[in-house]
Motif scaffolding. Structure first.
Motif, short mmCIF file in Angstrom:
data_model
loop_
_atom_site.label_atom_id
_atom_site.label_comp_id
_atom_site.label_asym_id
_atom_site.label_seq_id
_atom_site.Cartn_x
_atom_site.Cartn_y
_atom_site.Cartn_z
N GLN A 177 0.83 -1.20 0.00
CA GLN A 177 0.00 0.00 0.00
C GLN A 177 0.87 1.26 0.00
O GLN A 177 0.56 2.22 -0.69
CB GLN A 177 -0.90 0.02 1.24
CG GLN A 177 -1.93 -1.07 1.27
CD GLN A 177 -2.81 -1.06 0.05
OE1 GLN A 177 -3.16 0.01 -0.46
NE2 GLN A 177 -3.16 -2.23 -0.44
N ALA A 178 1.93 1.21 0.78
CA ALA A 178 2.79 2.39 0.88
C ALA A 178 3.52 2.63 -0.42
O ALA A 178 3.81 3.77 -0.79
CB ALA A 178 3.77 2.21 2.03
N HIS A 179 3.85 1.55 -1.12
CA HIS A 179 4.58 1.67 -2.39
C HIS A 179 3.86 0.86 -3.46
O HIS A 179 4.22 -0.28 -3.72
CB HIS A 179 6.01 1.16 -2.25
CG HIS A 179 6.78 1.85 -1.16
ND1 HIS A 179 7.41 3.05 -1.34
CD2 HIS A 179 6.99 1.51 0.13
CE1 HIS A 179 8.00 3.42 -0.21
NE2 HIS A 179 7.75 2.50 0.71
N PRO A 180 2.82 1.44 -4.08
CA PRO A 180 2.05 0.67 -5.08
C PRO A 180 2.93 0.23 -6.25
O PRO A 180 2.57 -0.70 -6.96
CB PRO A 180 0.98 1.67 -5.54
CG PRO A 180 0.93 2.72 -4.48
CD PRO A 180 2.30 2.79 -3.89
N ASP A 181 4.06 0.90 -6.46
CA ASP A 181 4.92 0.55 -7.59
C ASP A 181 6.05 -0.39 -7.19
O ASP A 181 7.04 -0.50 -7.90
CB ASP A 181 5.50 1.83 -8.20
CG ASP A 181 6.18 2.70 -7.14
OD1 ASP A 181 5.92 2.50 -5.95
OD2 ASP A 181 6.96 3.58 -7.53
N LEU A 182 5.89 -1.08 -6.06
CA LEU A 182 6.94 -1.99 -5.59
C LEU A 182 7.21 -3.07 -6.64
O LEU A 182 6.29 -3.67 -7.18
CB LEU A 182 6.49 -2.66 -4.28
CG LEU A 182 7.59 -3.37 -3.50
CD1 LEU A 182 8.51 -2.35 -2.85
CD2 LEU A 182 6.98 -4.25 -2.41
N GLY A 183 8.49 -3.29 -6.93
CA GLY A 183 8.83 -4.26 -7.98
C GLY A 183 9.37 -5.58 -7.44
O GLY A 183 9.43 -6.57 -8.17
N GLY A 236 -0.26 1.68 10.00
CA GLY A 236 0.12 3.07 9.76
C GLY A 236 1.63 3.27 9.81
O GLY A 236 2.20 4.03 9.03
N ALA A 237 2.28 2.56 10.73
CA ALA A 237 3.73 2.69 10.86
C ALA A 237 4.42 2.35 9.54
O ALA A 237 5.37 3.01 9.13
CB ALA A 237 4.24 1.78 11.97
N ILE A 238 3.91 1.31 8.86
CA ILE A 238 4.53 0.93 7.58
C ILE A 238 4.15 1.92 6.50
O ILE A 238 4.97 2.34 5.69
CB ILE A 238 4.10 -0.50 7.20
CG1 ILE A 238 4.69 -1.49 8.20
CG2 ILE A 238 4.56 -0.84 5.78
CD1 ILE A 238 4.17 -2.88 8.06
N ALA A 267 -5.98 11.11 10.33
CA ALA A 267 -4.65 11.61 9.96
C ALA A 267 -4.05 10.74 8.85
O ALA A 267 -3.50 11.26 7.88
CB ALA A 267 -3.74 11.60 11.19
N LEU A 268 -4.20 9.42 8.99
CA LEU A 268 -3.64 8.53 7.98
C LEU A 268 -4.36 8.67 6.65
O LEU A 268 -3.76 8.68 5.59
CB LEU A 268 -3.71 7.07 8.46
CG LEU A 268 -2.62 6.66 9.42
CD1 LEU A 268 -2.93 5.30 10.04
CD2 LEU A 268 -1.28 6.61 8.72
N ALA A 269 -5.71 8.81 6.72
CA ALA A 269 -6.49 8.90 5.49
C ALA A 269 -6.12 10.17 4.72
O ALA A 269 -6.07 10.16 3.48
CB ALA A 269 -7.97 8.87 5.82
N VAL A 270 -5.85 11.24 5.47
CA VAL A 270 -5.53 12.51 4.80
C VAL A 270 -4.14 12.44 4.18
O VAL A 270 -3.93 12.84 3.04
CB VAL A 270 -5.61 13.68 5.81
CG1 VAL A 270 -5.04 14.95 5.18
CG2 VAL A 270 -7.04 13.90 6.24
N THR A 271 -3.18 11.88 4.93
CA THR A 271 -1.81 11.90 4.41
C THR A 271 -1.53 10.76 3.43
O THR A 271 -0.71 10.92 2.54
CB THR A 271 -0.80 11.81 5.57
OG1 THR A 271 -1.15 10.69 6.39
CG2 THR A 271 -0.79 13.06 6.41
N LYS A 272 -2.20 9.64 3.60
CA LYS A 272 -1.91 8.49 2.72
C LYS A 272 -3.20 8.06 2.03
O LYS A 272 -4.10 7.53 2.67
CB LYS A 272 -1.35 7.31 3.54
CG LYS A 272 -0.01 7.60 4.18
CD LYS A 272 1.11 7.51 3.17
CE LYS A 272 2.31 8.31 3.65
NZ LYS A 272 3.36 8.43 2.65
#
Lengths: 334, 321, 304
Positions: free
Chosen positions: A217-223, C273-275, C25-30
Motif C-alpha cells: 500500500q505504501a509503495h504501489p509501484d513496488l517491484g 500506519g507505521a509501515i 490523519a492517515l487517510a488525509v496523508t496516505k
C-alpha cells in the motif's frame, strides 16, 4: 518465631549448596556405552529449519556409530539460554560441542572455557570467529547470502524499480548481516530504489503477511522484495496474491522449499537461496568425528553427495549452496 | 510438623530438596562441584530480577517490563563503553537508566493510578523499542571494548555474578523484613485502603518499589552484558515471566500481602537445578521438556501451598477448640 | 452507581476519538489507507488477535487473566491441522475446536476446582501447553493444503471477527450470563450471596475463551495455509493490550466488548500506519508502548 523459621530455610539452602560442593564427580554418562558423544546446540529448537538439521544429525549418528544429540533454546534470540545450555554440556563432559551461536561475542568466554576443559568446540551454520573454536562449517557466509538474494532479485527485476527488504527479528545478528549483504549488492544497481521501511516479521507468518500488505500500500509501484528469513517469502507471497499483484512483485529469499513449493510453482515466489540443512549438519558431524580421529579437513576435498569443500586458513569450511526455483524444487524434500 | 507447615517457603523447600535428591541419585555428574555453580551462575541476573519482583508482587502489583528494562540498560551500558566511557560511569548510566524506567512505571502507577499491568505492558514495548533505537539500525550486539572484555573474561570464570545476586537477595530480604518500607509493602499488598487509613503513604511506597525494581533490572543488565561479553538488544527477552514464575514457586502470594525473598531465591535455585538435571540427562529438545516441567512445578507448588494453608487453618481451629 | 454517572458519556469515547483521529490523519496523508486492499489487509491482520481478545475481555471482566491463550491456539491448530492436511476437514475443524475447549476447561478447572489464582494457573498451562504443542508437532510445520483457505480469503477473516465480536457483545451486554460475569468480577462474595455460582460462570468463561482460541486457530490456518508451534507468541500480550486499551479494568467487574474492539482497531491501525508512513521499525515498539499509556491516561481522565 519468624526468624527461627527463616533460619531453618537458610540452613536448608546452605545444605543444598554445601552438599553440591562436597559431592564427588562421578563417571561420565558416555562411559555406559563407550560411544563418542557430539552435541549440536541450535539457535532455536522446534522450528522447521532445526528439524531439517536434526534429520542430518540422526543419519550421521547411524552412519558413524556415535551418539549425536541436539538441543537449544526454546525461544528465539535467547542468547543467555544458549550459554546456559553450553555450560551444561561442559559439566556433562561430552566429547565435542557444535554450536550455531545466536551471538558470536556472547559465546566467546564459554567456548574458550570448554576448550580449556578439553571439550572440543566447533561452529556450524553461524560462526564465532574470534574464539578458540576449531573450525566452522557453513553453506555460505552471512553477508554473501544477502548479496546473492539481491543479485537474483535484480536480475528478475531487469535492474530497475523499487525493492523492499523483509527480515525476522531486529536483534538477530545473522539476519542483520543478510540485510547488510542486500544493501551492499543494492549499490551495484543505481536504478533500483529502496522502499522504506524495512519490514521485521519477528519470525511470525502473520506479521510477514500484514507487513508486506502494508508495504504494497505504501509503495504501489513496488517491484520486488528480498526476504532474509524463512517466514518471509511465503508471507510476502500471500500478501501479493491477495492484492492481485502476482508476477508484478518479484520475491526472492531465504526459506525452506517445503514452505514455498506451491508459491514457487504458481510463480509468486521467484526463487530461494538455500542449502540443505540436513546435509550441512551431516557434513559437520562427519568432519567433527574425523577431527576427533585426527583426520583434518583439507581445502578442495571432495565429499560424497555434497561436492567440493573450500577450507580457508581461519578454519572456515564452505559447502556449496543451491539456488531453488520452480524447475528444481521437487528435488528437495525438506 | 505443624511448624514446618507454618513456613511459607516449605513447598519450595520440599521441591528443592526433592529435585536435588532425585537428580543426585539418577543423574551422573550432577554433584560435580564447580560445574553446579557454573550452571547456577547462569541464573544470577534472573535471581536479581526475582528479588525486585518479590517486592512488587508483595504489594499486589506486577511488573512485566523488567526484561525490556534489562535489555535497555545493557544496551546503554554497551553504547557508553563503546564510546569510550569508563567502566564506572557506564555502570552508573545503566543503573540510572534502569531506575528511571522504574520511576516512570512507579509514577504512572502511583500518581496517575493506572493499572500496573497496563503501565508495565507499555514500558515493556517502549523500553525494548528504545533499546533498538539507541543501539542503531541493524545492530544486534555491541561488543565490549578489548580491555574491558579482557577483564570481563576474567570475571566470567569467577563467581562474582553469583555473589552479587546473593548480596541483592540479602538486601531484598533486609528491606522486606527489617525496614518500615517492607512493612508498608506488605500492608499495601494486603489492603491498600486500610494501609492508607493507617497513615502509610501508599503512592510513595509504590514509587519506591518500582524504582528499586528498575534499579535492579539495570544491575541485571550490567551483569548480563558482563557474562555475555557483549550488549545484546534482545537481552532479557521473556525474563519477566521467568522471574514471576520463580517468585510464585517461592511462595509469594500473587494477591499481595505475603512475600518472601528467601522463597523466591529458592524458586530460582529450583529452576536452575531443574535445568542442570535435565541438561545432564542428555535429552534432545531439553528446553521444551524444561518448560513442561516448569509448568507442572508451578501449578503443583501452588496447589501444595493451598494444602499447607488449609492444614494451617485446621490446626489453628483445633488449637482454638 | 458508577453506571449512572458515566451513562452520559460512553465509556469508550476517549479511545474511540483516539482511533478516529489516527485514522483521519492517515487517510488525509496516505490515499491508500482507505483502499479496499488495505482495509482487507488490516482485517486479516486483526482477525487472530481480535477473536481471542473477545474471550480475554470476558475473562478479565471476571477478574481473571489468561496467559495461555496463544499456546492454546497453537496446540489446537496443530491437533486439528494434522487431520485437515490429510483431507479430513470436518473432523479436523472439530478437533481444533475441541482441543481449544479442552484447554479452556483445564484452565477453568484449575481456577475453580483447584482454586488457583488465574494468573498462576494460566502461566503454568502456558508452559505446559506451549511445550506440548512443540513436542507434539515435533517442531514440524503442518500444511492445510488449501482445504480451509476459504476462511482466510478476502474479507472473510474480518467478517468472522466481527461476528465473534457481535456474539460477544450480545452475550455480555444483554443476557443473564453476561450480567453474572460482571457481577462476579465486581464482587464475587456478594454475587455468591445473590445466588450466583461463580465457579460455573468462570468455567463457562474459560471454556468459551478456549473455544475462541480454536476459532482463531482455524482462521489463522486459513490465512497462512500452514501452522507451526512458534507462529503466534505475540498474540497473548497483543490480546491483553487490546483489552486494556479498550478500557476493561484488570481488577474485574468493568469493561466492554465494544472497548476491546476499539482496542484491537488501535493496535492494528498503528501497525499498518507505521509501515504506510515509513516509520523505522525501531521506533514502532516505542510508539505502541506510548499509545497504550496514552489510552490508559485518557480512560483515567474520563473517570475523573
Amino acid at each position: 518465631m519468624s526468624s527461627k523459621l527463616r533460619a531453618v530455610c537458610a540452613v536448608g539452602l546452605a545444605l543444598i549448596v554445601g552438599l553440591a560442593g562436597c559431592g564427588k564427580p562421578k563417571a561420565k554418562p558416555e562411559a555406559a556405552n563407550n560411544k563418542r558423544t557430539i552435541v549440536f546446540v541450535f539457535k532455536l529448537v522446534g522450528i522447521p529449519y532445526s528439524n531439517a538439521c536434526q534429520k542430518g544429525a540422526v543419519q550421521a549418528a547411524k552412519d558413524l556409530g556415535i551418539n549425536v544429540e541436539f538441543t537449544g533454546p526454546a525461544k528465539g534470540g535467547d542468547v543467555a539460554g544458549q550459554i546456559r545450555i553450553i555450560e551444561n554440556q561442559i559439566s556433562r563432559g561430552v566429547d565435542a560441542i557444535v554450536i550455531s551461536p545466536n551471538d558470536p561475542n556472547s559465546v566467546k568466554p564459554v567456548i574458550d572455557k570448554a576448550m580449556a576443559k578439553g571439550v572440543k568446540v566447533f561452529t556450524w551454520d553461524s560462526d564465532a570467529p574470534d574464539t578458540k573454536r576449531i573450525f566452522y562449517v557453513a553453506a555460505a557466509d552471512d553477508v554473501g547470502i544477502g548479496s546473492d538474494i539481491m543479485d537474483q532479485l535484480a536480475k528478475d527485476m531487469g535492474g530497475k524499480g523499487k525493492v523492499g527488504i523483509m527480515s525476522g527479528s531486529q536483534g538477530a545478528l545473522n539476519l542483520n548481516q543478510h540485510v547488510d549483504g542486500v544493501y551492499k549488492a543494492l549499490k551495484k544497481y543505481p536504478d533500483i530504489k529502496l522502499a522504506k521501511p524495512i519490514l521485521y516479521n519477528n519470525d511470525q507468518p502473520q506479521l510477514a503477511q500484514s507487513g508486506m500488505s502494508g508495504l504494497l500500500q505504501a509503495h504501489p509501484d513496488l517491484g520486488g522484495i528480498a526476504c532474509v528469513s524463512s517466514p518471509g517469502p511465503p508471507g510476502a507471497a500471500r500478501a501479493v496474491i491477495a492484492s492481485g499483484k502476482t508476477g508484478k512483485v518479484k520475491i526472492w529469499g531465504l526459506s525452506l522449499p517445503s514452505e514455498n513449493r506451491r508459491y514457487l510453482k504458481d510463480g509468486v515466489v521467484n526463487g530461494l537461496i538455500l542449502w540443505d540443512p540436513g546435509k550441512l549438519t551431516y557434513l559437520t558431524a562427519k568432519l567433527v568425528n574425523d577431527y576427533l580421529d585426527d583426520v583434518k579437513p583439507t581445502d578442495g576435498m571432495e565429499v560424497e553427495n555434497i561436492g567440493k569443500l573450500s577450507v580457508s586458513d581461519d578454519g572456515v569450511i564452505i559447502m556449496p549452496g543451491v539456488v531453488i526455483t520452480k524447475e528444481n524444487v521437487d528435488q528437495f524434500d525438506f | 510438623m505443624r511448624r514446618l507447615i507454618a513456613i511459607k517457603e516449605s513447598p519450595v523447600l520440599v521441591l528443592c530438596v526433592g529435585l536435588f535428591i532425585c537428580f543426585a541419585i539418577y543423574v551422573p555428574n550432577f554433584l560435580d562441584g564447580p560445574g553446579i555453580l557454573d550452571d547456577v551462575k547462569q541464573y544470577a541476573s534472573y535471581a536479581i530480577l526475582a528479588v525486585g519482583m518479590t517486592l512488587i508482587i508483595g504489594s499486589a502489583g506486577i511488573d512485566i517490563s523488567v526484561g525490556s528494562v534489562l535489555g535497555f540498560s545493557t544496551v546503554l551500558f554497551g553504547c557508553a563503553m563503546a564510546r569510550g566511557m569508563g567502566l564506572m560511569s557506564a555502570c552508573l548510566a545503566a543503573l540510572i537508566a534502569g531506575s528511571v524506567w522504574g520511576m516512570l512505571n512507579g509514577f504512572f502507577i502511583a500518581r496517575l493510578k493506572l493499572q500496573p499491568i497496563v503501565v508495565t505492558l507499555s514500558s515493556m514495548a517502549a523500553a525494548r523499542g528504545m533499546a533498538y533505537v539507541i543501539a542503531g539500525q541493524g545492530v544486534s550486539s555491541i561488543p565490549l571494548p578489548a580491555e574491558a572484555a579482557g577483564r570481563v573474561n576474567l570475571t566470567y570464570g569467577s563467581y562474582s555474578p553469583l555473589i552479587l545476586a546473593l548480596v541483592v537477595a540479602v538486601g531484598g530480604w533486609l528491606v522486606l523484613v527489617k525496614t518500615p518500607l517492607g512493612r508498608y509493602i506488605l500492608a499495601v499488598g494486603s489492603n491498600e485502603e486500610a494501609a492508607r487509613f493507617s497513615g502509610i503513604d501508599v503512592a510513595k511506597t509504590k514509587l519506591w518499589i518500582y524504582s528499586i525494581t528498575g534499579f535492579l533490572a539495570g544491575l541485571a543488565g550490567i551483569v548480563t552484558a558482563g557474562m555475555m561479553n557483549t550488549s545484546i538488544t534482545d537481552a532479557g527477552l521473556g525474563y519477566e515471566f521467568e522471574a514471576i514464575t520463580a517468585v510464585l514457586i517461592g511462595g509469594t502470594s500473587i494477591s499481595g500481602g505475603e512475600a518472601t525473598v528467601v522463597g523466591s531465591i529458592l524458586g530460582v535455585v529450583a529452576v536452575s537445578m531443574l535445568n542442570r538435571g535435565l541438561g545432564l540427562m542428555g535429552i534432545n529438545d531439553l528446553e521444551l521438556w524444561r518448560m513442561l516441567c516448569l509448568g507442572v512445578i508451578l501449578i503443583s507448588s501452588v496447589l501444595l501451598d493451598q494444602l499447607r494453608k488449609r492444614a494451617m487453618s485446621k490446626s489453628a481451629k483445633a488449637q482454638a477448640v | 452507581m458508577n453506571k449512572i454517572c458515566t451513562n452520559k458519556i460512553p465509556k469508550e469515547l476517549p479511545i474511540l476519538l483516539f482511533l478516529v483521529a489516527m485514522c483521519a490523519a492517515l487517510a488525509v496523508t496516505k490515499s491508500t489507507f482507505l483502499s479496499a486492499d488495505n482495509l482487507r489487509a488490516m482485517g486479516t491482520d486483526a482477525a487472530g488477535i481480535g477473536i481471542i481478545a473477545v474471550g480475554m475481555t470476558a475473562i478479565i471482566i471476571t477478574g481473571g487473566i489468561d496467559l495461555s491463550v496463544a499456546a492454546v491456539l497453537a496446540l489446537s491448530a496443530l491437533v486439528g491441522g494434522r487431520l485437515i492436511s490429510d483431507g479430513m476437514v470436518i473432523q479436523g475443524c472439530a478437533a481444533t475446536l475441541l482441543t481449544g475447549i479442552g484447554c479452556g476447561a483445564l484452565n477453568g478447572g484449575l481456577i475453580t476446582i483447584g482454586r488457583m489464582p488465574p494468573i498462576i494457573a494460566t502461566l503454568g498451562t502456558l508452559y505446559i501447553i506451549q511445550s506440548t504443542a512443540t513436542l507434539y508437532s515435533g517442531g514440524q510445520a503442518i500444511y492445510t493444503n488449501g482445504h480451509i483457505a476459504l476462511l482466510g480469503r478476502g474479507f472473510i477473516p474480518l467478517m468472522i471477527t466481527v461476528l465473534v465480536f457481535g456474539a460477544g457483545y450480545v452475550l455480555m451486554g444483554f443476557t443473564k450470563l453476561g450480567r453474572y460475569v460482571y457481577a462476579i468480577g465486581g464482587n464475587e462474595e456478594s454475587a455468591r450471596l445473590a445466588g450466583i455460582n461463580p465457579a460455573h460462570i468462570k468455567m463457562a468463561v474459560y471454556v468459551s475463551a478456549g473455544l475462541l482460541a480454536g476459532v482463531a486457530a482455524l482462521v489463522t490456518m486459513g490465512i497462512n495455509n500452514t501452522f507451526q508451534a512458534n507462529d503466534v507468541p505475540d498474540y497473548m500480550l497483543g490480546a491483553i493490550a487490546a483489552v486494556v486499551i479498550g478500557g476493561t479494568s484488570i481488577m474485574g467487574g468493568e469493561g466492554s466488548v465494544r472497548g476491546t474492539m476499539i482496542g484491537v482497531g488501535i493496535s492494528t491501525v498503528l501497525r499498518n500506519g507505521a509501515i504506510l508512513v515509513g516509520l523505522d521499525a525501531r521506533w514502532t515498539q516505542a510508539v505502541i508502548g506510548a499509545a497504550i499509556v496514552i489510552a490508559a491516561i485518557a480512560d483515567r481522565l474520563r473517570r475523573r
